[in-house]
Design an enzyme around this catalytic site. Sequence first.
Site, PDB file in Angstrom:
ATOM      1  N   HIS A   1      -4.583  -9.857   2.983  1.00 12.96           N
ATOM      2  CA  HIS A   1      -6.023  -9.903   3.212  1.00 12.96           C
ATOM      3  C   HIS A   1      -6.496 -11.193   3.865  1.00 12.96           C
ATOM      4  CE1 HIS A   1      -7.115  -6.721  -0.086  1.00 12.96           C
ATOM      5  NE2 HIS A   1      -6.670  -6.189   1.035  1.00 12.96           N
TER       6      HIS A   1
ATOM      7  N   TYR B   1       6.001 -11.594  16.728  1.00 15.29           N
ATOM      8  CA  TYR B   1       6.542 -10.250  16.930  1.00 15.29           C
ATOM      9  C   TYR B   1       7.244  -9.748  15.683  1.00 15.29           C
ATOM     10  CZ  TYR B   1       8.731  -6.436  19.506  1.00 15.29           C
ATOM     11  OH  TYR B   1       9.130  -5.215  19.951  1.00 15.29           O
TER      12      TYR B   1
ATOM     13  N   ARG C   1       0.836  -1.195   0.000  1.00 13.52           N
ATOM     14  CA  ARG C   1       0.000   0.000   0.000  1.00 13.52           C
ATOM     15  C   ARG C   1       0.875   1.251   0.000  1.00 13.52           C
ATOM     16  NH1 ARG C   1      -2.280  -3.641   3.678  1.00 13.52           N
ATOM     17  NH2 ARG C   1      -4.466  -4.200   3.239  1.00 13.52           N
TER      18      ARG C   1
ATOM     19  N   LYS D   1      -2.486  -1.860   8.232  1.00 17.04           N
ATOM     20  CA  LYS D   1      -3.935  -1.663   8.302  1.00 17.04           C
ATOM     21  C   LYS D   1      -4.565  -2.566   9.347  1.00 17.04           C
ATOM     22  CE  LYS D   1      -7.970  -1.228   5.312  1.00 17.04           C
ATOM     23  NZ  LYS D   1      -8.476  -1.295   3.935  1.00 17.04           N
TER      24      LYS D   1
ATOM     25  N   ARG E   1      -1.405  -0.679  -6.511  1.00 15.55           N
ATOM     26  CA  ARG E   1      -1.718  -1.928  -5.787  1.00 15.55           C
ATOM     27  C   ARG E   1      -2.750  -2.739  -6.564  1.00 15.55           C
ATOM     28  NH1 ARG E   1      -1.759  -4.359  -0.584  1.00 15.55           N
ATOM     29  NH2 ARG E   1      -3.810  -4.949   0.207  1.00 15.55           N
TER      30      ARG E   1
END
Length: 422
Positions: A380, A390, A229, A278, A357
């Site tokens: 996604h 982590y 993105r 996101k 994208r």
Amino acid sequence: MPNRTTASKPQLAVNRCGSLDVPLSVWTVEGPADLVDGLLVELAPTGPVAAIDLPGWAALPLAGRAARLFWRTRATHAALAALPDAPRRRTTAYHVTRTTVAAKLAVEQRLGMVAASSWLLRCTGGLDAAAGALRPGGSLVVVGRSEQDAVDIATLIDTSVSPKVTADLDAEARGRVERNVAKLVDPPRGTPGRPSKALDLTRIRALLAASAGKPIGAYIAISALTGIRTEEARPLEWRHLHLNPLKGQQCSCGRVHDHDLPPHVEVWRSVREDGDTKTPKSRRTSALPQLVIDLLRGHQVRQRQWRAVHGWKSVGIVYVFGTRHDTVPHAQVIRTQFRAVVAKAGIAGSWTPRELRHTYVSILSDRGAPIELIADLVGHKDIATTRMVYRHQLRPVITGGAELIDDAVSGWTWDLKGRNIG
């Protein structure tokens, strides 16, 4: 003044929100003033109380509390002027915007409570500044207008600031009033969103030729041919970009790896408020196509040379596409540069960086990639726990997308100066 509190005693529960365990206090109240009164009674803050874009804030000075009012609208400021003399003298007012609230909060120290609308979540550095202004044991409260707001707040807030979260729930749904008069108003429907579209390979090649030797060329390549993105590409750091991760050799990330790996990019950060991607599921480590590797190598060499010539920081550069001050570039700067390249390449229509994208997904789909692979590559899909560890721990590199892109752009070659030589 008599206490107007009508809030029910908050029911404290630990709500599982993504990867966070956040204490979430949900209250039912009849109005904003009752909510503010309830905060004073239940949390019993000692010291001044700050209200940031908070409905019902006037209950603070009317209750005899020293208040710090951070206001956004003229209506709020007018309401302050309409207060009686004594409550008005107890209130210090600051006019704030999304970009100034953190700085103005920083001048306040040892507050007993900061109570803010969820608008604070969209202000860069706002939550950290609010937490830093609190005295030990102080309370940070973010107020939503619905139960879903409360869950969203709990998901967005960094648990390191130890907030107490409350939500003003719908009174009609809770049987507190006969009907909600707000439902008598027809809300605006808004305008249709921009339809998604993608560039084909011919146009991508034209863009790369038009941007040869410029940072935006490498930006276009990594965005269109790896699918990250624009909010992930702008803050991309060299330490997360591994162009030659070979055992015993110094990699582009500045380290020497102890074993061979495919060239790859770690997409673990973004320019969102909390610096994360996101969603936690968007974190991924993807192999790089050879064309992207070549263009990024050339970009790294030119970046160091250009910065050295201009007397800027040229050693230990943090950001792949950073500004002259080695900070994250603004989105508008990237959009302007991208549109200039689109015009130079002679590509008709209106295009934005985010459509790179879509281009990546389109290329993979055209090459026969299964939907499961595409979803995994763009972040996604629900991925295994081993890929959710982590962020500083190396995850398995997803190589399938790079192999398909290599096949799609076979024969395209650029030299280190960013010039098309094949």
